[in-house]
Design a protein around this motif. Structure first.
Motif, PDB file in Angstrom:
ATOM      1  N   ALA A 100      38.966  29.475  41.953  1.00  0.00           N
ATOM      2  CA  ALA A 100      39.157  29.548  43.405  1.00  0.00           C
ATOM      3  C   ALA A 100      38.547  30.802  44.011  1.00  0.00           C
ATOM      4  CB  ALA A 100      40.647  29.483  43.728  1.00  0.00           C
ATOM      5  N   VAL A 101      38.711  31.952  43.332  1.00  0.00           N
ATOM      6  CA  VAL A 101      38.250  33.223  43.911  1.00  0.00           C
ATOM      7  C   VAL A 101      36.741  33.225  44.174  1.00  0.00           C
ATOM      8  CG1 VAL A 101      37.988  35.696  43.467  1.00  0.00           C
ATOM      9  CG2 VAL A 101      40.180  34.572  43.021  1.00  0.00           C
ATOM     10  N   PRO A 102      35.877  32.953  43.182  1.00  0.00           N
ATOM     11  CA  PRO A 102      34.438  32.993  43.467  1.00  0.00           C
ATOM     12  C   PRO A 102      33.963  31.878  44.390  1.00  0.00           C
ATOM     13  CG  PRO A 102      34.828  32.331  41.202  1.00  0.00           C
ATOM     14  CD  PRO A 102      36.143  32.754  41.746  1.00  0.00           C
ATOM     15  N   VAL A 103      34.622  30.713  44.350  1.00  0.00           N
ATOM     16  CA  VAL A 103      34.228  29.636  45.259  1.00  0.00           C
ATOM     17  C   VAL A 103      34.453  30.061  46.703  1.00  0.00           C
ATOM     18  CG1 VAL A 103      34.848  27.325  46.087  1.00  0.00           C
ATOM     19  CG2 VAL A 103      34.515  27.721  43.653  1.00  0.00           C
ATOM     20  N   GLY A 150      49.074  34.867  33.751  1.00  0.00           N
ATOM     21  CA  GLY A 150      47.870  34.042  33.707  1.00  0.00           C
ATOM     22  C   GLY A 150      47.189  33.953  35.059  1.00  0.00           C
ATOM     23  N   ILE A 151      47.969  33.818  36.121  1.00  0.00           N
ATOM     24  CA  ILE A 151      47.401  33.738  37.474  1.00  0.00           C
ATOM     25  C   ILE A 151      46.735  35.056  37.860  1.00  0.00           C
ATOM     26  CG2 ILE A 151      48.002  33.527  39.908  1.00  0.00           C
ATOM     27  CD1 ILE A 151      50.172  31.492  39.014  1.00  0.00           C
ATOM     28  N   LEU A 152      47.388  36.177  37.551  1.00  0.00           N
ATOM     29  CA  LEU A 152      46.791  37.484  37.836  1.00  0.00           C
ATOM     30  C   LEU A 152      45.509  37.678  37.025  1.00  0.00           C
ATOM     31  CD1 LEU A 152      49.981  39.743  37.939  1.00  0.00           C
ATOM     32  CD2 LEU A 152      48.589  38.993  39.880  1.00  0.00           C
ATOM     33  N   ALA A 153      45.530  37.227  35.770  1.00  0.00           N
ATOM     34  CA  ALA A 153      44.328  37.318  34.943  1.00  0.00           C
ATOM     35  C   ALA A 153      43.203  36.483  35.548  1.00  0.00           C
ATOM     36  CB  ALA A 153      44.630  36.852  33.521  1.00  0.00           C
ATOM     37  N   GLY A 154      43.542  35.294  36.067  1.00  0.00           N
ATOM     38  CA  GLY A 154      42.535  34.446  36.691  1.00  0.00           C
ATOM     39  C   GLY A 154      41.896  35.114  37.894  1.00  0.00           C
ATOM     40  N   ALA A 155      42.715  35.792  38.702  1.00  0.00           N
ATOM     41  CA  ALA A 155      42.167  36.523  39.844  1.00  0.00           C
ATOM     42  C   ALA A 155      41.208  37.620  39.368  1.00  0.00           C
ATOM     43  CB  ALA A 155      43.301  37.127  40.663  1.00  0.00           C
TER      44      ALA A 155
END
Length: 278
Positions: A100-103, A150-155
């Motif tokens: 989501a972040v780079p998109v 996991g969500i923080l890692a994804g960010a």
């Protein structure tokens, strides 16, 4: 190789690296796993740089260093979450956020994917969400802690992907060298400040090094892809890495796949096809 092929290969390799890193974090101290894996990644980055030279510059190294700090922090959070929780739940949550972040940033920068590619992005997001529908509890008794990590890692991963895209297009793999060197130094300083031994537990050295080597290889493929294609298309393909983590968890650790997770894998394949032909 085409941009889509590079990104898909990066996803498969990164998913394997994450699986191995999660295994290593269950056997050894987290600081040791992160440091040794980053050292392995630094070595392979140096070797790849000799094969795929680019133009070194201060912006390339600085963007790479920023990406390295962000990525190292994300890896530490991710490995910790994988060690504490169920891999087939944590990895998709990380993948969805890292997609989501780079998109969103790519769209904000003016990128406009075709309708077919947008369908592929939607299918990819559905894939990482569906493969995470496991429903089991972590070994600590709750999904909340590992999922938040996991969500923080994804960010963090998404931010790292974006920072690499901002490096000069002719830099080759020089941003990765700056990133890996910076992350190794950062983790080493943390180990010294915390007075933690960076020595991996007996029997975990090989798998930790392999995780770092594969992680660096996957990121190198991502960088080559994003230097040629749009961030909003390459990042979703790379963010499909939880599919390979899930499959390895299924066949190595015996974690069962539910029908909804199999549907998620099918969505991942559909996303690859849609983005590839767009």
């Amino acid at each position: 190789m085409t941009v889509a092929a590079l990104a898909t290969a990066a996803a498969a390799i990164l998913g394997t690296a994450d699986f191995l890193g999660g295994l290593a974090a269950r056997r050894s101290r987290l600081i040791a796993v992160v440091l040794v894996s980053q050292l392995g990644g630094l070595l392979v980055t140096g070797l790849l740089l000799s094969l795929l030279p680019g133009t070194p510059s201060a912006p390339a190294l600085l963007w790479g260093m920023a990406s390295g700090v962000t990525g190292a922090t994300a890896i530490a959070l991710f490995y910790r979450s994988l060690a504490a929780g169920v891999m087939s739940v944590v990895a998709p949550a990380t993948g969805a956020t890292s997609m989501a972040v780079p998109v969103l940033i790519g769209l904000a920068l003016g990128e406009r994917p075709s309708p077919l590619a947008i369908g592929g992005i939607a299918a990819g997001l559905a894939a990482v969400l569906l493969v995470g529908q496991d429903g089991r509890r972590s070994r600590t008794g709750s999904l909340t802690g590992p999922l938040v990590g996991g969500i923080l890692a994804g960010a963090g991963f998404g931010g790292s992907y974006t920072l690499l895209k901002l490096a000069p297009a002719d830099a080759g793999l020089w941003p990765l060298l700056g990133g890996r060197a910076c992350s190794v130094l950062l983790v080493a300083l943390v180990a010294v400040a915390a007075r933690r031994s960076p020595r991996p537990a007996p029997g975990s050295l090989a798998v930790t090094l392999l995780a770092g080597v594969l992680d660096a290889t996957g990121i190198a493929l991502y960088l080559l892809a994003v230097q040629q294609g749009m961030l909003s298309l390459v990042a979703p393909l790379v963010s499909l890495y939880p599919a390979s983590t899930l499959l390895l968890a299924r066949y190595v650790l015996g974690e069962r796949l539910r029908p909804v997770q199999i549907t998620g894998v099918a969505c991942a394949l559909g996303a690859i096809v849609l983005i590839s032909v767009s």
